[in-house]
Design an enzyme around this catalytic site. Sequence first.
Site, PDB file in Angstrom:
ATOM      1  N   GLU A  98       0.799  -1.438   0.104  1.00 41.19           N
ATOM      2  CA  GLU A  98       0.053   0.120  -0.040  1.00 41.19           C
ATOM      3  C   GLU A  98       0.814   1.148   0.198  1.00 41.19           C
ATOM      4  O   GLU A  98       2.182   1.203   0.545  1.00 41.19           O
ATOM      5  CB  GLU A  98      -0.975   0.144   1.260  1.00 41.19           C
ATOM      6  CG  GLU A  98      -2.291  -0.347   1.131  1.00 41.19           C
ATOM      7  CD  GLU A  98      -3.041   0.787   0.364  1.00 41.19           C
ATOM      8  OE1 GLU A  98      -2.369   1.709  -0.399  1.00 41.19           O
ATOM      9  OE2 GLU A  98      -4.173   0.918   0.642  1.00 41.19           O
ATOM     10  N   PHE A 151      -1.712  16.189   4.946  1.00 41.72           N
ATOM     11  CA  PHE A 151      -2.024  15.196   3.663  1.00 41.72           C
ATOM     12  C   PHE A 151      -0.536  15.592   2.871  1.00 41.72           C
ATOM     13  O   PHE A 151       0.008  16.419   2.672  1.00 41.72           O
ATOM     14  CB  PHE A 151      -2.940  16.102   2.857  1.00 41.72           C
ATOM     15  CG  PHE A 151      -3.513  15.202   1.781  1.00 41.72           C
ATOM     16  CD1 PHE A 151      -4.388  14.295   2.380  1.00 41.72           C
ATOM     17  CD2 PHE A 151      -3.202  15.474   0.513  1.00 41.72           C
ATOM     18  CE1 PHE A 151      -4.867  13.433   1.163  1.00 41.72           C
ATOM     19  CE2 PHE A 151      -3.727  14.824  -0.519  1.00 41.72           C
ATOM     20  CZ  PHE A 151      -4.556  13.621  -0.005  1.00 41.72           C
TER      21      PHE A 151
HETATM   22  P1  IMP Z   1      -7.809   4.814   4.480  1.00 37.57           P
HETATM   23  O1  IMP Z   1      -8.737   3.679   4.030  1.00 37.57           O
HETATM   24  O2  IMP Z   1      -8.486   5.915   5.264  1.00 37.57           O
HETATM   25  O3  IMP Z   1      -6.829   4.016   5.198  1.00 37.57           O
HETATM   26  O4  IMP Z   1      -7.141   5.281   3.507  1.00 37.57           O
HETATM   27  C1  IMP Z   1      -6.185   4.912   2.625  1.00 37.57           C
HETATM   28  C2  IMP Z   1      -5.994   5.552   1.316  1.00 37.57           C
HETATM   29  O5  IMP Z   1      -6.260   6.905   1.350  1.00 37.57           O
HETATM   30  C3  IMP Z   1      -4.763   5.367   0.759  1.00 37.57           C
HETATM   31  O6  IMP Z   1      -4.515   4.326  -0.171  1.00 37.57           O
HETATM   32  C4  IMP Z   1      -4.514   6.693  -0.101  1.00 37.57           C
HETATM   33  O7  IMP Z   1      -5.054   6.415  -1.453  1.00 37.57           O
HETATM   34  C5  IMP Z   1      -5.418   7.560   0.491  1.00 37.57           C
HETATM   35  N1  IMP Z   1      -4.853   8.600   1.333  1.00 37.57           N
HETATM   36  C6  IMP Z   1      -4.923   8.608   2.758  1.00 37.57           C
HETATM   37  N2  IMP Z   1      -4.080   9.610   3.348  1.00 37.57           N
HETATM   38  C7  IMP Z   1      -3.420  10.209   2.097  1.00 37.57           C
HETATM   39  C8  IMP Z   1      -2.416  11.198   2.024  1.00 37.57           C
HETATM   40  O8  IMP Z   1      -1.881  12.026   3.063  1.00 37.57           O
HETATM   41  N3  IMP Z   1      -1.917  11.527   0.745  1.00 37.57           N
HETATM   42  C9  IMP Z   1      -2.587  10.969  -0.356  1.00 37.57           C
HETATM   43  N4  IMP Z   1      -3.467   9.890  -0.102  1.00 37.57           N
HETATM   44  C10 IMP Z   1      -4.056   9.876   1.007  1.00 37.57           C
END
Ligand code: IMP
Length: 179
Positions: A98, A151
């Site tokens: 990931e 971010f």
């Molecule tokens: P989760 O389901 O909230 O854990 O989100 C995971 C996904 O969100 C990752 O595979 C990314 O595509 C996106 N994501 C989460 N935080 C960031 C960030 O800071 N920058 C870019 N994409 C992010």
Amino acid sequence: MYNDLEKILFTEEQIQTRIKEIAAQIDKDYAGETPVVVGILKGCFMFFADLVRQMKTNIEIDFMSISSYGNNTKSSGEVKMIKDLDRTIEGRHVIIIEDIIDTGYTLKYLMTTLSARNPKSIKLCTLLDKKSRREVDISPDYVCFDVGDEFVVGYGLDYAQLYRNLPVIGVLKESVYKK
Ligand code: IMP
Ligand code: MG
């Protein structure tokens, strides 16, 4: 692109140095095995390519695509599969690659979905871990770097599909997404 960054968190050199360490660890853990390395598109593409080319173990590769947040910077908690694996993972050692774990919803969904297919084992390798934002119980086995509640973009990670081709990882200026 660089003008849109607040600061650079990890340089190309720092990323490659850390990837070599993680690849060596994975090689050690999977000695004599042929794991299936599963990349979660699109964010993993650079990390995936750099990581597997440092590995000396025999591997197979496959990819899945999971819907993310659209153009938002916060997770909706909703996860949808866009592209499934091409091959079965039954009886195989699986390593999920990931880009970042944020709330953990994406990986929770993936772990549940893939576990149901009876792999021999599943481990999780992530480039970045945003631990402070975790909402579900997911802990990766291999982490390149921890990041705070900011971010981040670059090295595969996007904001609204942009910045994936930056060779560094940096914090995006708030002014870019709070227009
Ligand atoms: P989760 O389901 O909230 O854990 O989100 C995971 C996904 O969100 C990752 O595979 C990314 O595509 C996106 N994501 C989460 N935080 C960031 C960030 O800071 N920058 C870019 N994409 C992010
Ligand atoms: Mg994304």
